[in-house]
Design a protein around this motif. Structure first.
Motif, mmCIF file in Angstrom:
data_model
loop_
_atom_site.group_PDB
_atom_site.id
_atom_site.type_symbol
_atom_site.label_atom_id
_atom_site.label_comp_id
_atom_site.label_asym_id
_atom_site.label_seq_id
_atom_site.Cartn_x
_atom_site.Cartn_y
_atom_site.Cartn_z
ATOM 1 N N ALA A 1 4.765 6.266 2.212
ATOM 2 C CA ALA A 1 3.373 5.827 2.344
ATOM 3 C C ALA A 1 2.572 6.937 3.009
ATOM 4 C CB ALA A 1 3.297 4.556 3.182
ATOM 5 N N SER A 2 1.265 6.847 2.910
ATOM 6 C CA SER A 2 0.433 7.829 3.603
ATOM 7 C C SER A 2 0.529 7.559 5.105
ATOM 8 C CB SER A 2 -1.023 7.732 3.141
ATOM 9 O OG SER A 2 -1.592 6.523 3.603
ATOM 10 N N ALA B 1 0.519 -0.516 8.504
ATOM 11 C CA ALA B 1 0.378 -1.705 7.656
ATOM 12 C C ALA B 1 1.581 -1.880 6.723
ATOM 13 C CB ALA B 1 -0.910 -1.620 6.849
ATOM 14 N N VAL B 2 2.035 -0.777 6.131
ATOM 15 C CA VAL B 2 3.173 -0.847 5.209
ATOM 16 C C VAL B 2 4.433 -1.242 5.970
ATOM 17 C CG1 VAL B 2 4.636 0.486 3.645
ATOM 18 C CG2 VAL B 2 2.158 0.783 3.572
ATOM 19 N N GLU C 1 -1.852 7.310 7.150
ATOM 20 C CA GLU C 1 -2.876 6.327 7.506
ATOM 21 C C GLU C 1 -2.414 4.895 7.246
ATOM 22 O OE1 GLU C 1 -3.472 8.946 5.356
ATOM 23 O OE2 GLU C 1 -4.391 10.242 6.877
ATOM 24 N N ASP C 2 -1.639 4.686 6.177
ATOM 25 C CA ASP C 2 -1.183 3.344 5.804
ATOM 26 C C ASP C 2 0.141 2.954 6.464
ATOM 27 O OD1 ASP C 2 -3.395 3.058 4.175
ATOM 28 O OD2 ASP C 2 -2.351 3.759 2.374
ATOM 29 N N GLY D 1 0.781 -1.225 0.000
ATOM 30 C CA GLY D 1 0.000 0.000 0.000
ATOM 31 C C GLY D 1 0.812 1.274 0.000
#
Length: 134
Positions: free
Chosen positions: A60-61, A67-68, A63-64, A45
């Motif tokens: 990455a953002s 997870a990333v 928000e991500d 992502g």
């Protein structure tokens, strides 16, 4: 430091429109090939991935970010760094004289206990950096 080197301090947030708040995950160059990291980052992502001899930089953002980071850490091991940063939207090339003054000011700011992070949007050519470091 600003006065000493000919700069001026703006109000809080006065240039924030020139930067994006993003997650930055840095993996060592030995973690994997540029292609493998790029593919894994996109699958996780991430928005962007760049690689060079110094390592792999994944963007990455915010928000991500969790997870990333988890996906990359599971696949390639512990990153060199993983943090939220202010990434410039555009960079501004500067000349030798400006670069000399700016780098001195940044060193002074970096030495200050009150300064936690420095984000900037300047771009100095390799030739100028070599002249200044000689």
């Amino acid at each position: 430091a600003f006065t000493k080197f000919g700069g001026s301090l703006g109000e809080t947030g006065s240039v924030s429109f020139m930067f994006d708040k993003v997650a930055e995950i840095v993996l060592p160059a030995t973690a994997a090939s540029a292609e493998a990291v790029f593919e894994a980052a996109l699958e996780a992502g991430a928005e962007d991935c760049t690689s060079d001899a110094g390592g792999h930089r994944v963007i990455a953002s915010v928000e991500d970010f969790p997870a990333v980071r988890e996906a990359l850490e599971a696949k390639f091991g512990e990153p060199e760094s993983a943090k939220i940063v202010w990434k410039p939207q555009n960079t501004t090339p500067i000349g030798e004289e400006q670069a000399a003054t700016l780098l001195k000011m940044l060193d002074t700011l970096d030495d200050s206990d009150d300064v936690q992070n420095i984000y900037a949007n300047y771009e100095v050519s390799d030739e100028i950096l070599q002249k200044l470091s000689a």
